[in-house]
Design an enzyme around this catalytic site. Structure first.
Site, mmCIF file in Angstrom:
data_model
loop_
_atom_site.group_PDB
_atom_site.id
_atom_site.type_symbol
_atom_site.label_atom_id
_atom_site.label_comp_id
_atom_site.label_asym_id
_atom_site.label_seq_id
_atom_site.Cartn_x
_atom_site.Cartn_y
_atom_site.Cartn_z
ATOM 1 C CE LYS A 78 -3.924 1.900 2.640
ATOM 2 N NZ LYS A 78 -4.821 1.650 3.799
ATOM 3 C CB SER A 153 -7.591 4.031 2.890
ATOM 4 O OG SER A 153 -6.930 3.279 3.886
ATOM 5 C CB SER A 177 -8.463 1.347 5.766
ATOM 6 O OG SER A 177 -8.889 2.667 5.944
#
Length: 473
Positions: A78, A153, A177
């Site tokens: 990420k 996210s 997330s």
């Protein structure tokens, strides 16, 4: 070789460990798939081909036994996590050209275990919000309908897994997330207990709201990755030792829980779309038919919204206060709001929220002593259309802030219990729906043991990877 992207992570690791497949071949296969898929989804905006191939060549000079448990498998990271020598933007124009010199602890663990970092997955600015878009790389699309959001996210990671761009990917979770994009994309996302996975370096290494965790296409692949990620790192004061292969051993002994609780809305703390409730209830009925005792109940988590709002704002003030002072004009409005909320707090308000969280944790622990799992919908709606920054209203209820539509996830964050989202069905429009499974405190192995058996019962583990589907007409 053209279909390597369809294989499980476990199958890939086994082939690499047996010497049937070279790490460089796995890297090439992933890069080929990314080239095919990226124009449709925008999940992996940053690649590090040369770095990945150099790592693969180093691993190929070792015997398969020396390479570590991932054996040369490419993974995606990420874009909130530093990778040495690789552009890392945190989704922010402030850091548009940032190239860190050192890697985060998590990346060090993955690479030491024979994982090859192939690139960075898209995320909203600083991970703020549950919709993946930013001013650096743009919008990431849901592969089940590319006109819709993938959630966030960790949205880029979820999309990459669902489309076969990667076999494993890292995510992080503060208020859902990992779990929300897992639900929206039909994959598996795991929020571990604080300290299970070492994180850092962090400005506040003692915070327990945000954690790093694994994302995968099914529970057994996820257990493989969690075994790599988990363990003690002396630089993280909250981390603790992990038993060798304990999560893989747990899923190898998969069994359904004897007793679980299901709640469609955690006692009314949030509205939930009727079709989402229906899909989750149908999955729970299948578990009941398989012999699981199901109770419709939940712990009292009513103070979750106020508590999370305060503690999240305080964390933003701690981590991002200087950014507001120096780069206010480059921050998105939601981030500015969250930092300002935190800076306006006083010690009494923070103390009240900390005490409230302590009570929520005790209630959840007591409830889970009586039930092996708590099940809820992971997300309160199916994936919605692009152009919506966040869900503002549902069933006549207007959410007070941009993050409150994920209260069903962040309420669980406050309990510090491990939680996983697994696919449980599809809407009439063919969009995936996730089921959130909450386990007992620090019992990741027990949660995964049950999750693997529930996954087997529901029979959806083979639904991904898929080719991206165009928007429905």
């Amino acid at each position: 070789m053209q279909d390597l992207w369809r294989r499980s992570a476990r199958a890939m690791v086994a082939a690499l460990a047996r010497g049937e497949l070279r790490p460089s071949e796995a890297v090439d296969a992933a890069l080929d798939r990314i080239a095919q898929v990226e124009p449709k989804v925008n999940a992996v905006p940053t690649l590090c081909r040369e770095r990945a191939m150099a790592h693969a060549e180093r691993l190929e000079r070792l015997t398969p036994e020396q390479r570590g448990p991932l054996a040369g498998l490419p993974v995606l990271v990420k874009d909130l996590v530093d990778v040495a020598g690789v552009r890392t933007t945190y989704g922010s124009p402030i850091w548009r050209d940032h190239v860190p010199e050192t890697s985060d602890y998590l990346v060090e663990r993955i690479e030491a275990a024979g994982g090859i970092v192939l690139g960075k997955t898209n995320t909203p600015e600083f991970g703020a919000g549950a919709v993946t878009f930013n001013e650096v790389f743009g919008v990431t699309s849901n592969p089940w309908d590319t006109g819709r959001t993938c959630g966030g996210s960790s949205g880029g990671a979820a999309v990459a897994l669902a489309t076969g761009e990667a076999w494993l990917a890292t995510g992080s979770d503060l208020g859902g997330s990992l779990r929300t994009p897992a639900s929206f994309c039909g994959i598996v996302g795991f929020r571990p207990s604080p300290g299970r996975v070492p994180a850092g370096p962090q400005r506040d290494p003692f915070q327990t709201l945000s954690v790093e965790g694994p994302m995968a296409r099914d529970v057994r692949d996820l257990a493989l990755f969690l075994d790599v990620m988990a363990g003690h790192d002396p630089r993280d004061p909250l981390s603790w030792p992990s038993e060798l292969d304990q999560h893989r051993r747990a899923v190898a002994e998969a069994r359904l829980p004897a007793r679980l609780a299901f709640s469609a809305d955690l006692g009314g703390i949030t509205p939930v779309d009727e079709e989402v409730v229906s899909v989750c209830q149908a999955a729970v009925e299948r578990l009941r038919a398989a012999g699981v005792a199901v109770t419709l109940a939940q712990p009292d988590l009513a103070p979750a919204s106020d508590t999370f709002t305060v503690l999240r704002a305080a964390l933003y003030a701690t981590n991002s206060g200087p950014l507001l002072r120096d780069h206010r004009d480059q921050l998105k409005p939601e981030v500015v709001w969250n930092i300002e909320q935190g800076m306006a707090l006083d010690a009494d308000r923070i103390g009240q929220a900390q005490r409230a969280r302590g009570e929520l944790q005790r209630r959840a622990a007591a409830f889970l002593a009586e039930h092996e799992l708590l099940l809820t919908p992971t997300a309160i709606v199916p994936p919605f259309a692009h152009g919506i920054r966040y869900l503002a209203e549902l069933n006549g209820h207007r959410f007070p802030s941009y993050i409150d539509w994920v209260a069903i996830a962040y309420a669980v964050t406050l309990t510090a219990c491990p939680a996983i989202s697994i696919p449980c069905g599809f809407t009439r429009a063919g969009l995936p729906v996730g089921l959130q499974l909450v386990g007992r405190p620090r019992d990741e192995a027990g949660l995964l043991r049950h999750a693997a058996a529930i996954e087997d019962t529901l029979g959806l583990a083979g639904a991904v990877p898929i080719d991206p589907k165009p928007p429905a007409s």
